[in-house]
Motif scaffolding. Structure first.
Motif, mmCIF file in Angstrom:
data_model
loop_
_atom_site.group_PDB
_atom_site.id
_atom_site.type_symbol
_atom_site.label_atom_id
_atom_site.label_comp_id
_atom_site.label_asym_id
_atom_site.label_seq_id
_atom_site.Cartn_x
_atom_site.Cartn_y
_atom_site.Cartn_z
ATOM 1 N N UNK A 96 -21.387 31.691 -34.148
ATOM 2 C CA UNK A 96 -22.511 30.984 -34.770
ATOM 3 C C UNK A 96 -22.044 29.918 -35.751
ATOM 4 N N UNK A 97 -20.922 30.163 -36.391
ATOM 5 C CA UNK A 97 -20.389 29.192 -37.354
ATOM 6 C C UNK A 97 -20.051 27.880 -36.649
ATOM 7 N N UNK A 98 -19.384 27.994 -35.517
ATOM 8 C CA UNK A 98 -19.014 26.782 -34.778
ATOM 9 C C UNK A 98 -20.251 26.083 -34.201
ATOM 10 N N UNK A 99 -21.214 26.880 -33.741
ATOM 11 C CA UNK A 99 -22.461 26.285 -33.232
ATOM 12 C C UNK A 99 -23.152 25.495 -34.344
ATOM 13 N N UNK A 100 -23.123 26.053 -35.528
ATOM 14 C CA UNK A 100 -23.760 25.375 -36.674
ATOM 15 C C UNK A 100 -23.056 24.037 -36.951
ATOM 16 N N UNK A 101 -21.736 24.045 -36.898
ATOM 17 C CA UNK A 101 -20.975 22.809 -37.127
ATOM 18 C C UNK A 101 -21.366 21.758 -36.086
ATOM 19 N N UNK A 102 -21.394 22.163 -34.815
ATOM 20 C CA UNK A 102 -21.740 21.216 -33.743
ATOM 21 C C UNK A 102 -23.128 20.618 -33.987
ATOM 22 N N UNK A 103 -24.065 21.484 -34.361
ATOM 23 C CA UNK A 103 -25.433 20.996 -34.575
ATOM 24 C C UNK A 103 -25.520 20.083 -35.799
ATOM 25 N N UNK A 104 -24.741 20.407 -36.838
ATOM 26 C CA UNK A 104 -24.774 19.574 -38.050
ATOM 27 C C UNK A 104 -24.290 18.149 -37.782
ATOM 28 N N UNK A 105 -23.369 17.995 -36.833
ATOM 29 C CA UNK A 105 -22.841 16.644 -36.581
ATOM 30 C C UNK A 105 -23.578 15.952 -35.432
ATOM 31 N N UNK A 106 -24.644 16.585 -34.928
ATOM 32 C CA UNK A 106 -25.516 15.887 -33.988
ATOM 33 C C UNK A 106 -25.433 16.307 -32.532
ATOM 34 N N UNK A 107 -24.607 17.319 -32.220
ATOM 35 C CA UNK A 107 -24.552 17.778 -30.826
ATOM 36 C C UNK A 107 -25.885 18.436 -30.442
ATOM 37 N N UNK A 108 -26.265 18.258 -29.184
ATOM 38 C CA UNK A 108 -27.489 18.843 -28.646
ATOM 39 C C UNK A 108 -27.129 20.063 -27.804
ATOM 40 N N UNK A 109 -27.808 21.166 -28.083
ATOM 41 C CA UNK A 109 -27.581 22.395 -27.322
ATOM 42 C C UNK A 109 -28.247 22.245 -25.952
ATOM 43 N N UNK A 110 -27.480 22.403 -24.884
ATOM 44 C CA UNK A 110 -28.027 22.187 -23.538
ATOM 45 C C UNK A 110 -28.336 23.488 -22.799
ATOM 46 N N UNK A 111 -27.656 24.550 -23.176
ATOM 47 C CA UNK A 111 -27.909 25.809 -22.479
ATOM 48 C C UNK A 111 -26.712 26.737 -22.571
ATOM 49 N N UNK A 112 -26.830 27.853 -21.859
ATOM 50 C CA UNK A 112 -25.759 28.856 -21.877
ATOM 51 C C UNK A 112 -25.151 28.962 -20.485
ATOM 52 N N UNK A 113 -23.822 28.853 -20.458
ATOM 53 C CA UNK A 113 -23.093 29.016 -19.197
ATOM 54 C C UNK A 113 -22.612 30.468 -19.153
ATOM 55 N N UNK A 114 -23.175 31.234 -18.225
ATOM 56 C CA UNK A 114 -22.923 32.675 -18.222
ATOM 57 C C UNK A 114 -21.546 33.016 -17.660
ATOM 58 N N UNK A 115 -20.848 33.922 -18.351
ATOM 59 C CA UNK A 115 -19.502 34.390 -17.939
ATOM 60 C C UNK A 115 -18.626 33.194 -17.546
ATOM 61 N N UNK A 116 -18.569 32.213 -18.438
ATOM 62 C CA UNK A 116 -17.972 30.926 -18.090
ATOM 63 C C UNK A 116 -16.484 30.851 -18.396
#
Ligand SMILES: CC(C)(COP(=O)(O)OP(=O)(O)OC[C@H]1O[C@@H](n2cnc3c(N)ncnc32)[C@H](O)[C@@H]1OP(=O)(O)O)[C@@H](O)C(=O)NCCC(=O)NCCS
Length: 189
Positions: free
Chosen positions: A135-155
């Motif tokens: 979650x920490x890394x997801x937060x960083x990505x979102x703070x700098x403007x990345x858009x969440x596109x979805x979840x790649x299962x067992x990727x």
């Protein structure tokens, strides 16, 4: 001596290529078990670290040390695809756990984003693949403007168990995240 548990001023952060003299600091980063929880490695001895520096990092087209006062405390890499995949690149980043929570990754990624689309020819899309539990890394990505596109299962299988990964993207044409404005005073009228 390594810099540890130091309060960092963001003005002391810089990005630069690794040097052979960074071996000790690179080993600290790569032997940080807290930081490597979602990564492929657990630890690296001196020989492995030197080999990685010489054979992987030096020859990598875009791999930068995240430095505090010119001492590496983490890294950020950008891997651009080739040929028809050249329009996209994957970003990866690590900050030593002694430095977490001070905005260092956010600051470093903003530095990368400000120049990467003009540095890498043909690049239109920067993507980040982040473990669903990171979650920490997801937060960083979102703070700098990345858009969440979805979840790649067992990727991805970094440590023996396939993991679900969140895919994020930032396009060259996306609006940059505005810099925080300082409110100097607020006088009611
Ligand atoms: C992910 C990582 C680079 C972040 O580094 P950092 O310098 O601590 O990041 P920042 O301080 O810029 O931002 C962290 C943000 O996460 C938030 N955060 C921390 N723990 C969190 C949690 N459990 N859930 C949600 N957000 C959380 C912080 O509050 C902060 O957001 P805020 O500024 O809105 O308060 C670092 O933790 C790391 O190297 N982790 C291990 C390697 C890794 O996972 N790399 C990414 C692989 S894609």
């Amino acid at each position: 001596m390594a810099l540890r548990n130091t309060k960092v001023s963001l003005s002391d952060i810089s990005l630069r290529p690794f040097k052979e003299s960074d071996l000790e600091d690179y080993m600290i980063i790569m032997n940080d078990n807290t930081a490597s929880k979602f990564c492929t490695w657990n630890s690296m001895d001196k020989e492995e670290a030197l080999n990685a520096l010489l054979s992987v990092i030096y020859t990598h087209p875009w791999y930068r040390a995240i430095c505090v006062k010119d001492r590496p405390i983490g890294y950020v890499s950008v891997n651009q695809g080739e040929g028809s995949d050249g329009c996209r690149a994957e970003i990866g980043y690590v900050v030593g756990s002694a430095y977490w929570g001070q905005g260092i990754a956010t600051h470093a990624l903003k530095m990368v984003i400000s120049s990467i689309f003009s540095e890498l020819q043909g690049l239109e899309r920067l993507e980040a693949l982040i473990d669903v539990d990171n979650l920490r890394s997801q937060r960083v990505a979102e703070k700098v403007g990345f858009i969440r596109e979805g979840v790649l299962r067992k990727y991805w299988n970094p440590k023996g168990t396939p993991r679900d990964m969140v895919i994020y993207s930032l396009l060259k044409t996306d609006t940059p995240v505005p810099k925080k404005k300082k409110i100097l005073c607020c006088i009611p009228v």
